[in-house]
Scaffold this motif. Structure first.
Motif, PDB file in Angstrom:
ATOM      1  N   ASP A  19       0.833  -1.203   0.000  1.00 16.60           N
ATOM      2  CA  ASP A  19       0.000   0.000   0.000  1.00 16.60           C
ATOM      3  C   ASP A  19       0.865   1.249   0.000  1.00 16.60           C
ATOM      4  OD1 ASP A  19      -2.274  -1.616   0.199  1.00 16.60           O
ATOM      5  OD2 ASP A  19      -2.114  -1.687   2.380  1.00 16.60           O
ATOM      6  N   GLY A  20       0.647   2.104  -0.988  1.00 22.48           N
ATOM      7  CA  GLY A  20       1.396   3.347  -1.074  1.00 22.48           C
ATOM      8  C   GLY A  20       0.500   4.493  -1.464  1.00 22.48           C
ATOM      9  N   ALA A  21       1.063   5.468  -2.155  1.00 19.57           N
ATOM     10  CA  ALA A  21       0.294   6.618  -2.601  1.00 19.57           C
ATOM     11  C   ALA A  21      -0.819   6.163  -3.545  1.00 19.57           C
ATOM     12  CB  ALA A  21       1.205   7.626  -3.292  1.00 19.57           C
ATOM     13  N   ILE A  22      -2.036   6.658  -3.302  1.00 15.50           N
ATOM     14  CA  ILE A  22      -3.184   6.256  -4.107  1.00 15.50           C
ATOM     15  C   ILE A  22      -2.959   6.625  -5.574  1.00 15.50           C
ATOM     16  CG2 ILE A  22      -5.656   6.587  -4.473  1.00 15.50           C
ATOM     17  CD1 ILE A  22      -5.009   5.018  -1.985  1.00 15.50           C
ATOM     18  N   GLY A  23      -3.209   5.660  -6.449  1.00 12.87           N
ATOM     19  CA  GLY A  23      -3.108   5.911  -7.877  1.00 12.87           C
ATOM     20  C   GLY A  23      -1.704   5.908  -8.436  1.00 12.87           C
ATOM     21  N   ARG A  24      -0.724   5.446  -7.631  1.00 12.97           N
ATOM     22  CA  ARG A  24       0.666   5.480  -8.109  1.00 12.97           C
ATOM     23  C   ARG A  24       1.316   4.102  -8.054  1.00 12.97           C
ATOM     24  NH1 ARG A  24       3.581  10.544  -5.317  1.00 12.97           N
ATOM     25  NH2 ARG A  24       5.185   9.990  -6.833  1.00 12.97           N
ATOM     26  N   ASP A  25       0.523   3.056  -8.128  1.00 14.09           N
ATOM     27  CA  ASP A  25       1.029   1.685  -8.249  1.00 14.09           C
ATOM     28  C   ASP A  25       2.032   1.313  -7.169  1.00 14.09           C
ATOM     29  OD1 ASP A  25      -0.509   1.179 -10.531  1.00 14.09           O
ATOM     30  OD2 ASP A  25       1.014   2.051 -11.853  1.00 14.09           O
ATOM     31  N   GLY A  26       1.686   1.642  -5.924  1.00 12.94           N
ATOM     32  CA  GLY A  26       2.529   1.211  -4.820  1.00 12.94           C
ATOM     33  C   GLY A  26       3.715   2.096  -4.531  1.00 12.94           C
ATOM     34  N   PHE A  27       3.767   3.273  -5.156  1.00 11.54           N
ATOM     35  CA  PHE A  27       4.857   4.204  -4.862  1.00 11.54           C
ATOM     36  C   PHE A  27       4.781   4.602  -3.374  1.00 11.54           C
ATOM     37  CE2 PHE A  27       6.741   8.409  -4.437  1.00 11.54           C
ATOM     38  CZ  PHE A  27       7.909   8.290  -5.162  1.00 11.54           C
ATOM     39  N   ALA A  28       5.921   4.595  -2.712  1.00  9.95           N
ATOM     40  CA  ALA A  28       6.054   4.934  -1.293  1.00  9.95           C
ATOM     41  C   ALA A  28       5.501   3.847  -0.374  1.00  9.95           C
ATOM     42  CB  ALA A  28       5.411   6.285  -0.962  1.00  9.95           C
ATOM     43  N   SER A  29       5.244   2.658  -0.922  1.00  9.20           N
ATOM     44  CA  SER A  29       4.811   1.545  -0.080  1.00  9.20           C
ATOM     45  C   SER A  29       6.011   0.948   0.641  1.00  9.20           C
ATOM     46  CB  SER A  29       4.140   0.473  -0.925  1.00  9.20           C
ATOM     47  OG  SER A  29       5.093  -0.160  -1.782  1.00  9.20           O
ATOM     48  N   THR A  30       5.722   0.059   1.592  1.00  9.98           N
ATOM     49  CA  THR A  30       6.802  -0.634   2.294  1.00  9.98           C
ATOM     50  C   THR A  30       7.631  -1.457   1.325  1.00  9.98           C
ATOM     51  OG1 THR A  30       5.434  -0.748   4.286  1.00  9.98           O
ATOM     52  CG2 THR A  30       7.305  -2.243   4.156  1.00  9.98           C
ATOM     53  N   ALA A  31       6.973  -2.161   0.407  1.00  8.49           N
ATOM     54  CA  ALA A  31       7.704  -2.968  -0.567  1.00  8.49           C
ATOM     55  C   ALA A  31       8.588  -2.095  -1.447  1.00  8.49           C
ATOM     56  CB  ALA A  31       6.717  -3.763  -1.424  1.00  8.49           C
ATOM     57  N   HIS A  32       8.064  -0.939  -1.849  1.00  8.67           N
ATOM     58  CA  HIS A  32       8.836  -0.019  -2.678  1.00  8.67           C
ATOM     59  C   HIS A  32      10.096   0.445  -1.948  1.00  8.67           C
ATOM     60  CE1 HIS A  32       9.101   4.280  -4.551  1.00  8.67           C
ATOM     61  NE2 HIS A  32       9.935   3.461  -5.155  1.00  8.67           N
ATOM     62  N   VAL A  33       9.938   0.868  -0.695  1.00 11.59           N
ATOM     63  CA  VAL A  33      11.079   1.367   0.066  1.00 11.59           C
ATOM     64  C   VAL A  33      12.058   0.235   0.373  1.00 11.59           C
ATOM     65  CG1 VAL A  33      11.778   2.411   2.255  1.00 11.59           C
ATOM     66  CG2 VAL A  33       9.795   3.302   1.025  1.00 11.59           C
ATOM     67  N   ALA A  34      11.538  -0.944   0.730  1.00  4.15           N
ATOM     68  CA  ALA A  34      12.426  -2.075   1.002  1.00  4.15           C
ATOM     69  C   ALA A  34      13.256  -2.426  -0.227  1.00  4.15           C
ATOM     70  CB  ALA A  34      11.610  -3.287   1.451  1.00  4.15           C
ATOM     71  N   GLY A  35      12.649  -2.304  -1.412  1.00  4.24           N
ATOM     72  CA  GLY A  35      13.394  -2.568  -2.628  1.00  4.24           C
ATOM     73  C   GLY A  35      14.519  -1.570  -2.843  1.00  4.24           C
ATOM     74  N   ILE A  36      14.248  -0.296  -2.600  1.00  8.76           N
ATOM     75  CA  ILE A  36      15.284   0.725  -2.746  1.00  8.76           C
ATOM     76  C   ILE A  36      16.411   0.490  -1.744  1.00  8.76           C
ATOM     77  CG2 ILE A  36      15.767   3.187  -2.477  1.00  8.76           C
ATOM     78  CD1 ILE A  36      12.935   3.717  -3.522  1.00  8.76           C
ATOM     79  N   LEU A  37      16.035   0.087  -0.533  1.00 11.96           N
ATOM     80  CA  LEU A  37      17.041  -0.144   0.513  1.00 11.96           C
ATOM     81  C   LEU A  37      17.703  -1.512   0.383  1.00 11.96           C
ATOM     82  CD1 LEU A  37      15.109   1.186   3.655  1.00 11.96           C
ATOM     83  CD2 LEU A  37      16.634   2.458   2.131  1.00 11.96           C
ATOM     84  N   ARG A  38      17.178  -2.352  -0.517  1.00 13.94           N
ATOM     85  CA  ARG A  38      17.660  -3.727  -0.672  1.00 13.94           C
ATOM     86  C   ARG A  38      17.685  -4.439   0.679  1.00 13.94           C
ATOM     87  NH1 ARG A  38      23.126  -3.395  -3.744  1.00 13.94           N
ATOM     88  NH2 ARG A  38      23.230  -1.323  -2.803  1.00 13.94           N
ATOM     89  N   ALA A  39      16.572  -4.332   1.378  1.00 17.07           N
ATOM     90  CA  ALA A  39      16.476  -4.852   2.739  1.00 17.07           C
ATOM     91  C   ALA A  39      15.525  -6.039   2.785  1.00 17.07           C
ATOM     92  CB  ALA A  39      15.982  -3.761   3.676  1.00 17.07           C
ATOM     93  N   PRO A  40      15.870  -7.098   3.504  1.00 14.00           N
ATOM     94  CA  PRO A  40      14.949  -8.222   3.690  1.00 14.00           C
ATOM     95  C   PRO A  40      13.750  -7.812   4.540  1.00 14.00           C
ATOM     96  CG  PRO A  40      16.868  -8.482   5.094  1.00 14.00           C
ATOM     97  CD  PRO A  40      17.146  -7.294   4.205  1.00 14.00           C
ATOM     98  N   ILE A  41      12.627  -8.466   4.292  1.00 10.99           N
ATOM     99  CA  ILE A  41      11.366  -8.119   4.950  1.00 10.99           C
ATOM    100  C   ILE A  41      10.949  -9.236   5.891  1.00 10.99           C
ATOM    101  CG2 ILE A  41       8.903  -7.671   4.576  1.00 10.99           C
ATOM    102  CD1 ILE A  41       9.694  -6.555   1.797  1.00 10.99           C
TER     103      ILE A  41
END
Length: 864
Positions: A100-122
């Motif tokens: 879940d991220g910014a509405i209408g932006r395909d998950g932008f700013a979601s946890t998955a999006h940020v974890a991907g940028i940080l290359r961090a395990p979830i």
């Protein structure tokens, strides 16, 4: 630059699964195990980082690509992990559901999006309280929805038993995702919440104790070694740590020889600001000094700039309004042209008033609470040159509030938010350029260092003298009303109590009614119309079948276990006539009708008096073993205490009937701790619909529980005792739409109660315990005859000396809309300052109180 930083992201399928609880507890547990931990939060939220800071001993920080840009996330993570000293591990709490991220932006700013940028395990936290094998399907779906998302493990939260969690663990084996820990149901480790989420850690005196307990439970239930192993498996990060001085290098200019002071609002009322803001101010050659607008008398010495961030001014309005010297000091500074930035709560504080409570008055606008939550990312454009940005500058931010300001701007807006003018950009001193920038928009200055540079330039350039207002200064930090904490004085109880006294006996013409607990002055329009429609059917005798069916469906019981009644009063009378107890016990302080009904039926009653010193907590071992009838309220009237369901269940035993009066349970969000659906032999639960729905004059309620007790009550009930209109009301109020409307009302009650509780605390008058009701209980033993004094000032409150276990120093105050509460708090402050017999004349006070405003509105009036 390549940096090694062990890190992990805590995510969940949705909000409410326990991310904050687990993430914060994990940070604390790792720290107690000897690790240096850096805490971070995905998204714009301010409150969770406050708990992270408490857990880690270092600032909590946010990672939000909308606010700062994707390219700054890794630098900000590295900066937070290196400041003030290098961390061993970074724990990042996610936001909402994993995708879940910014509405209408395909998950932008979601946890998955940020974890991907940080290359961090979830690591997923999953609430398993309402499912078992299905949890594996949910986890499998989350793991495969975006294949590049790496879920390294799962923590099972709110397990009901070892068998329950074992079933989930077994099902998860097929996914290949390991279970890293199991946490059992435990309401004691959850942080209290209100209208905008959790109560900030800075406002909770018990936050440290609760966190220590949580850390212990996480350490016991979660494999910390495996968490560390997963975190160490994260790949190295490329990039430099964020540096505030480097960010400002492009805006550098000669600065003052000394560091000008920037007064930064803090304390319990202003807890929202990003840690990087202070760091940017220091890098810009300024000296940010925190002050408390509630308790400090004036701005810090040498103030040449002011930063008022976010918080809860509506909760602390009484304290803010009472501190006239601070309001005058701030108004004088703003009027003199001291560069001032105000975001959200800061905007409200600078207005004339918030729901009638006087504020600073530097902005010609008034704020009012509304039922609508504004929660949104925003795109902002500077419409003209302002204190922060040049004309046309584009930026991003977020809004999070439940108030509106009228007018929303005065022709000189601070921003165009998604194209709409909003906020205030003002030149109060006539300098030729704006020196005040106030709006609802929260900006993360790490994403826009230009804001810090422009603000710093204005502060360095300010050459005026801040006038000292001629306002009497009270001693620093002294409360308005010197009152001992509730429960510290002796309970002065009369030997006999008027068990037939009710709150309506305390009201009179011309008095604001704070004595009666009915939520609204009239039933909702739809309910009133439905009741009126029954008039055409009054020639027929009442038919209770539909009401019985509605009760059974609502509480998932067979029809034989429910009984419509003419309110709770009839239910008590039926029980007293139907049962033949040898040893009846009523737990007090409690609503007096159960005891009155038992005595009227000829029974002898023993009282178990709960102790105010420990907040009227129920100790089951104090109930005599020989008691074969126990009556107790939950939540109780008048204390407001919500007893744990487990403690009440423990009272049940063979040969004993336990009666729980849940007359106010429908005022509790989620009806937590209710036993209305518990199929337990010997247990009977009474419910009332009169308080929430404004139909006290109609009398509508019901009993549910042990089939034999319900049958005995029905045998004592006169034919047709529940009227046709009351039966229709029961059916209507138990329909799903009405239940949902009632649930919304609980949030109104909780928010309005918080205004009253915190307002009393600001005046030095603590409320007993943590009430869960549309009223609060207050010990006024150090003030004097406050009930009579309040009547003289136009307010009726419920007298406490009619409740067994309480004396004349206790009063019960009904929760009302904030505007009424503000006037009550102002009156209490006046009484305390002038003596119980002093203050305004009764006639004048009654006129100013305006009893027509005492009723509750049908809207949610709270702010962020």
């Amino acid at each position: 630059m390549v940096t090694r930083l062990p890190r992990i992201v805590i995510a969940a399928p949705a909000s409410g699964h326990g991310k904050t609880t687990v993430a914060t507890g994990l940070m604390a547990a790792l720290r107690l195990a000897g690790h240096r931990v850096s805490g971070h939060k995905v998204g714009p939220d301010y409150i969770d980082p406050g708990y992270h800071a408490l857990a880690t001993g270092r600032p909590g920080r946010n990672l939000d690509p909308h606010l700062v840009g994707e390219h700054r996330l890794v630098p900000l993570l590295l900066h937070g992990a290196a400041t003030p000293e290098p961390a061993d591990i970074a724990v990042v709490e996610g936001v909402m559901g994993l995708y879940d991220g910014a509405i209408g932006r395909d998950g932008f700013a979601s946890t998955a999006h940020v974890a991907g940028i940080l290359r961090a395990p979830i690591v997923l936290v999953v609430d398993i309280s309402s499912a078992s094998r299905t949890i594996a399907a949910v986890v499998h779906g989350l793991a495969t929805f975006e294949p590049e998302t790496r879920i390294a493990g799962v923590i099972l939260n709110k397990s009901g038993s070892a068998r329950h969690s074992g079933e989930v663990t077994s099902a998860l084996e097929a996914t290949g995702i390991p279970v890293l820990g199991v946490l059992n149901r435990d309401d004691g480790i959850s942080a209290p919440s209100r209208h905008l989420g959790l109560v900030p850690a800075q406002e909770r005196d018990d936050a440290r104790t609760g966190l220590d307990r949580l850390a212990g439970q996480i350490a016991a239930g979660v494999d910390l070694d495996e968490i560390l192993r997963i975190a160490w498996g994260a790949s190295d990060l490329d990039g430099q740590a964020w540096d505030p001085e480097r960010e400002l290098a492009g805006f550098s200019r000669p600065m003052s020889a000394v560091k000008p002071v920037v007064a930064v609002a803090g304390g319990r009322a202003f807890t929202f600001r990003y840690a990087e803001t202070d760091e940017l101010l220091r890098a810009a050659g300024l000296d940010p000094v925190v002050f408390d607008p509630v308790s400090d008398d004036a701005l810090p010495a040498g103030t040449r700039g002011i930063y008022l961030g976010g918080g809860f001014p509506e909760v602390h309005a009484a304290g803010l309004a009472a501190n006239e010297s601070m309001r005058a000091s701030l108004r004088a500074a703003v009027d003199a042209g001291v560069p001032t930035v105000a975001e959200c709560a800061g905007l409200l504080y600078l207005c004339r008033s918030v729901d009638g409570a006087d504020m600073v008055g530097a902005i010609e606008a008034s704020a009012a609470m509304t039922p609508k939550l504004t929660l949104s990312y925003r795109s902002a454009i500077s419409p003209a040159d302002t204190l922060l940005a040049p004309a046309g500058h584009r930026s991003t931010g977020h809004e999070f509030h439940r108030t509106t300001v009228d007018p929303v701007h005065d022709g000189r807006p601070a921003w165009l938010l998604d194209g709409v003018p909003a906020g205030f950009s003002i030149d109060p001193a006539g300098t030729g350029k704006p020196t005040l920038h106030a709006s609802y928009l929260h900006s993360h200055w790490a994403g826009y260092p230009l804001f810090a540079a422009n603000f710093a330039r204005a502060v360095h350039d300010f050459e005026g003298a801040v006038p000292v207002p001629a306002v009497p200064v009270r001693p620093t930090g002294s409360p308005v009303v010197p009152v001992a904490p509730a429960g510290t004085g002796p309970v002065v109880a009369a030997p006999e109590f008027d068990l037939h006294h009710h709150g309506d006996a305390d009201i009179a013409d011309g008095l604001v009614d704070l004595a009666v607990n009915v939520r609204v002055t009239a039933p909702p329009t739809w309910l009133a119309a439905l009741i009126a429609d029954t008039v055409v059917d009054l020639a027929h005798y009442p038919r209770p079948e539909a009401a019985s069916e509605a009760i059974a469906v609502r509480h998932q019981r067979p029809r034989s276990q429910v009984l419509p009644t003419s309110g709770g009063a009839e239910a008590f009378a039926l029980l007293a006539r139907a049962l033949h107890p040898r040893h009846a016990v009523v737990v007090h302080p409690q609503f007096t009708e159960p005891e009155a009904a038992l005595l009227a039926a000829g029974h002898t009653v023993d009282r178990v008096i709960l102790d105010p010193a420990d907040g009227f907590v129920l100790h089951a071992d104090r109930i005599p073993d020989q008691a074969d009838l126990v009556m107790i309220g939950n939540p109780t009237n008048p204390t407001g205490v919500l007893h744990p369901a487990a403690a009440l269940r423990s009272l049940v035993r063979p040969g004993r009937v336990v009666v729980i009066d849940e007359a106010f349970m429908d005022a509790v969000p989620g009806e937590s701790q209710s036993l209305a659906e518990a199929l337990v032999p010997g247990l009977v639960v009474l419910r009332s619909l009169t308080k929430t729905w404004g139909i006290a004059g109609l009398r509508a309620g019901y009993a549910v529980g042990d089939e034999s007790v319900i049958a005995a009550m029905a045998a004592q009930q006169p034919s047709w005792s529940v009227s046709t209109p009351a039966l229709a009301a029961i059916v209507a109020c138990l329909q799903p739409a009405a239940v949902a409307e009632g649930a919304a009302a609980t949030r109104i009650i909780a928010a309005h109660r918080r205004v009253l509780v915190d307002g009393l605390a600001e005046l030095g008058i603590p409320v007993t315990g943590s009430p869960s009701t549309p009223f609060v209980l207050v010990d006024t033993s150090r003030i004097g005859a406050v009930r009579d004094a309040l009547r003289g000032h136009g307010f009726a409150v419920r007298r406490g000396d009619t409740f067994p276990g309480l004396g004349s120093q206790w009063i019960r105050i009904a929760v009302r809309e904030p505007a009424v509460t503000r006037r009550l708090l102002e009156t209490l402050a006046t009484i305390a300052a002038t003596g119980a017999a002093g203050g305004a004349s009764p006639d004048r006070a009654r006129r100013s109180a305006r009893p027509d405003e005492a009723g509750w509105p049908a809207v949610h009036k709270v702010n962020g």
